[in-house]
Write an enzyme that holds these catalytic residues in place. Structure first.
Site, PDB file in Angstrom:
ATOM      1  N   ASP A   1      -6.013  -9.247   2.432  1.00 40.45           N
ATOM      2  CA  ASP A   1      -5.678 -10.204   1.770  1.00 40.45           C
ATOM      3  C   ASP A   1      -4.404  -9.931   0.872  1.00 40.45           C
ATOM      4  OD1 ASP A   1      -8.220 -11.521   1.857  1.00 40.45           O
ATOM      5  OD2 ASP A   1      -8.776 -11.020   0.117  1.00 40.45           O
TER       6      ASP A   1
ATOM      7  N   SER B   1       0.941  -1.195  -0.597  1.00 39.62           N
ATOM      8  CA  SER B   1       0.149   0.073   0.580  1.00 39.62           C
ATOM      9  C   SER B   1       0.952   1.204  -0.281  1.00 39.62           C
ATOM     10  CB  SER B   1      -0.996  -0.217   0.726  1.00 39.62           C
ATOM     11  OG  SER B   1      -1.816   0.836   1.091  1.00 39.62           O
ATOM     12  N   GLN B   2       0.704   2.131   1.576  1.00 44.69           N
ATOM     13  CA  GLN B   2       1.236   2.943   0.784  1.00 44.69           C
ATOM     14  C   GLN B   2       3.229   3.333   1.219  1.00 44.69           C
ATOM     15  OE1 GLN B   2       0.848   7.129   3.712  1.00 44.69           O
ATOM     16  NE2 GLN B   2       1.947   8.500   3.112  1.00 44.69           N
TER      17      GLN B   2
ATOM     18  N   ASP C   1      -9.092  -3.643  -5.750  1.00 47.48           N
ATOM     19  CA  ASP C   1      -8.967  -4.185  -4.698  1.00 47.48           C
ATOM     20  C   ASP C   1      -9.750  -3.958  -3.717  1.00 47.48           C
ATOM     21  OD1 ASP C   1      -6.712  -2.654  -2.983  1.00 47.48           O
ATOM     22  OD2 ASP C   1      -5.783  -3.630  -3.308  1.00 47.48           O
TER      23      ASP C   1
ATOM     24  N   HIS D   1      -7.751  -5.268  -0.686  1.00 51.74           N
ATOM     25  CA  HIS D   1      -6.485  -5.161   0.221  1.00 51.74           C
ATOM     26  C   HIS D   1      -5.920  -5.763   1.043  1.00 51.74           C
ATOM     27  CE1 HIS D   1      -3.929  -1.365  -0.750  1.00 51.74           C
ATOM     28  NE2 HIS D   1      -4.143  -1.511   0.605  1.00 51.74           N
TER      29      HIS D   1
END
Ligand code: CA
Length: 296
Positions: free
Chosen positions: A265, A83-84, A241, A263
């Site tokens: 998972d 992610s970020q 996602d 997201h």
């Protein structure tokens, strides 16, 4: 112990928004670290500010990398960001490619998150709605700090507004202008695999009816959250996602952008509850073997 995941350089795992190493006994990278270590990998789940700009998080990560290099004697590191965390590792690789063997983006909003765009549109900063959103994020950040047991170090700063701006399509576009390494030249394409001596890879998933909403995700509330968030997507409607679109995630060599993973998972959450046929840990193991084969 086998050596199939014994990469030349250590693996640093960098979390996303509201990230942590471990809350009480619950790890962010659920069930990911041990199997890698059993295959001979040196793995470091690291901490940066849970809520802050990509640049601030990246500067913090640089210090962590230098510490890991001192501790291990390694001359470089492999960076894997979720992610970020993906934007964070991209920042570091752009600034200090000499320290980085590879960058891997897992469900990274490399062209921004349409969820962040929605929140900005629907609950602008300074309005009552915006204040509520910020209060919720601030509360979650505070709780995570209190119960974080995997990080020992100075208090890391929080900046909710900067964090949000780092995740919108507009904000990431600005970031990409300064740090374009590994980005596809065309929407939906692959990026360059090797930039400034750093290998770039990415993978991500999409909500897949009949798969991501089945299996153990039937009892995982975070899947419902992703399905609700997915409704805010316009450009990549039906192709996300829950937080990141598949094309937005693409960076470097794309290992896949449509695995049946929401997201959460992607990092085997919550507690390993994933959809039908999903094998998120296997993606990490295969990737470690890929890095090893590439001499990284
Ligand atoms: Ca799940």
């Amino acid at each position: 112990m086998t050596q199939e995941y014994a990469t030349r350089y250590p693996l640093l795992l960098v979390p996303g928004l509201l990230g942590f190493v471990r809350v009480l006994i619950y790890p962010y990278w659920f069930g990911v670290v041990k199997p890698l270590e059993r295959g001979g990998a040196r793995v470091f789940p690291v901490m940066v500010s849970g809520v802050n700009s990509t640049e601030i998080r990246g500067e913090q990560l640089l210090l962590v990398i230098e510490q890991v290099m001192r501790d291990t004697g390694a001359s470089k590191v492999n960076l894997i960001g979720h992610s970020q965390g993906a934007l964070t590792v991209r920042y570091v690789a752009a600034r200090r490619p000499d320290l980085v063997a590879s960058v891997t983006s897992v469900a990274g909003p490399n062209h921004g998150s349409e969820l962040a765009d929605f929140l900005e549109r629907r609950f602008p900063a300074g309005t009552p709605g915006g204040r509520v959103v910020n209060a919720i994020i601030g509360l979650m950040d505070w709780l995570i700090r209190i119960f974080e047991t995997g990080y020992r170090g100075p208090r890391l700063p929080t900046d909710i507004t900067a964090s949000h701006q780092s995740l919108t399509t507009t904000g990431v576009a600005l970031f990409n202008r300064r740090y374009p390494q590994g980005l596809p030249a065309t929407w939906g394409g692959d990026g360059e695999e090797l930039v400034d001596g750093v290998r770039y890879y990415s993978w991500s998933g999409i909500l897949t009816p009949g798969r991501t909403n089945r299996g153990l995700n039937l009892i995982d509330g975070s899947n419902i959250v992703c399905r609700l968030f997915a409704r805010t997507f316009i450009k990549e409607r039906g192709q996300c996602d829950g937080m990141v679109g598949r094309f937005s995630s693409r960076l470097g060599k794309v290992i896949g952008d449509d695995f049946p993973l929401d997201h959460f998972d992607s990092v085997n959450q919550m507690i390993g509850l994933v959809g039908k046929g999903a094998r998120p840990v296997q993606l990490f193991l295969e990737h470690a073997a890929r890095l090893k084969a590439a001499g990284l």
